[in-house]
Enzyme design. Structure first.
Site, PDB file in Angstrom:
ATOM      1  N   ASP A 155       4.641  -2.187   1.631  1.00  0.00           N
ATOM      2  CA  ASP A 155       5.209  -2.299   3.006  1.00  0.00           C
ATOM      3  C   ASP A 155       6.699  -1.630   2.841  1.00  0.00           C
ATOM      4  OD1 ASP A 155       3.481  -4.451   3.283  1.00  0.00           O
ATOM      5  OD2 ASP A 155       4.994  -5.963   3.908  1.00  0.00           O
ATOM      6  N   HIS A 192       1.426  -1.900  -4.994  1.00  0.00           N
ATOM      7  CA  HIS A 192      -0.041  -2.102  -5.185  1.00  0.00           C
ATOM      8  C   HIS A 192      -0.809  -0.875  -5.409  1.00  0.00           C
ATOM      9  CE1 HIS A 192      -0.473  -6.410  -4.153  1.00  0.00           C
ATOM     10  NE2 HIS A 192       0.909  -6.055  -3.783  1.00  0.00           N
ATOM     11  N   SER A 216      13.963  -0.538  -2.237  1.00  0.00           N
ATOM     12  CA  SER A 216      14.037   0.885  -2.852  1.00  0.00           C
ATOM     13  C   SER A 216      12.989   1.651  -2.168  1.00  0.00           C
ATOM     14  CB  SER A 216      13.899   0.907  -4.275  1.00  0.00           C
ATOM     15  OG  SER A 216      14.277   2.128  -4.924  1.00  0.00           O
TER      16      SER A 216
END
Length: 291
Positions: free
Chosen positions: A91, A148, A249
């Site tokens: 995200d 992911h 980050s």
């Protein structure tokens, strides 16, 4: 002039020390104070607790337990592989997403940086992605912080490059040269059925640690470390978790141009979610539609 002032200030600020202290604080179980921090964080960043796999806030013993919370599988559906080659690994907000030109990646308007330096200085790694494509996605504290797989792949090697912990927000990206080659990062190179792919986890100010599912928390060191996993058969499916950040980050994904085209929405400032199509395949989509 602003860039010079910003760079001077941040070089003189002990960001790595502050990052270390932050990690100790957020990893410490502090009872009621931890619960207060979590609730303030939820309120400040408008976190949707109903997406969490575990909605019992009292069960999170440290702030970071909540920060790297897992989500319910249905909260982040993985794009259909029949029309999508690769999905967003996280995200976040798209910083830049475009072609790698003459071994350089765009950081911001008027600023670029070296592909070779980004992956740790080994020509054989840089050559895999020269004249390919990249996507840089920034994670704010409000985002989900697990990382992911964009597509099915086998882990070949990782390169840990120690560095500074400069903030990676819009201000620094727009004014500090070579920001992503100055900060600590872990380069993960995979082999996919369509060729090589890299997922790069870039540390930043107050990022307590970078973690992977195959090797735990990355140990900070003084020199570059290359780990070979090619004989260990570490296979990951599209959408499978591969790591996490303990605070905000950036993740940079690299692939050869032959892999496919970026989705049209992958532009500077676009909001993305893990599992959303990042590299589409118009031919597959057309074939599906005709069927």
């Amino acid at each position: 002039m602003f860039g010079l002032i910003l760079k001077t200030f941040e070089y003189l600020t002990p960001l790595s020390t502050l990052t270390y202290l932050s990690s100790k604080l957020t990893d410490a179980p502090m009872g009621g104070f931890t619960q207060w921090l979590i609730r303030r964080f939820i309120s400040t960043y408008k976190i949707n607790v109903e997406e969490c796999e575990n909605t019992d806030l009292k069960s999170y013993k440290t702030f970071n337990d909540f920060f790297i919370r897992k989500l319910k599988p249905e909260a982040r559906p993985i794009a259909d592989s029949s029309t999508c080659i690769a999905v967003s690994p996280v995200d976040g907000t798209v910083g830049q997403a475009e072609d790698i030109k003459a071994g350089r990646l765009i950081q911001a308007k008027g600023i670029d940086y070296s592909l070779n330096a980004l992956v740790g200085g080994r020509k054989e790694d840089a050559d895999l992605f020269d004249n390919g494509r990249f996507a840089c996605i920034y994670l704010s504290p409000a985002n989900y912080h697990r990382i992911h797989m964009p597509m099915n792949g086998k882990l070949l090697r990782t390169i840990h490059i120690p560095g500074r912990h400069f903030p990676v927000g819009k201000r620094n990206v727009s004014h500090m040269d070579d920001l992503f080659t100055k900060n600590e990062r872990l380069v993960c190179i995979f082999q996919t059925e369509r060729g090589p792919m890299a997922v790069i986890m870039v540390g930043a100010a107050l990022v307590g640690s970078i973690g992977t599912v195959w090797d735990g928390t990355v140990v900070r060191r003084s020199g570059i470390e290359v780990k070979d996993y090619s004989q260990e058969n570490l296979m990951f499916e599209r959408g499978a978790e591969i790591g996490h950040f303990k605070f905000g980050s950036t993740v940079i994904t690299l692939w050869p141009k032959s892999l496919g085209d970026l989705e049209l929405y992958m532009k500077n400032g676009a909001k993305v979610q893990m599992g959303q199509s990042m590299i589409g395949n118009a031919k597959l989509a057309d074939a599906n539609f005709k069927d």
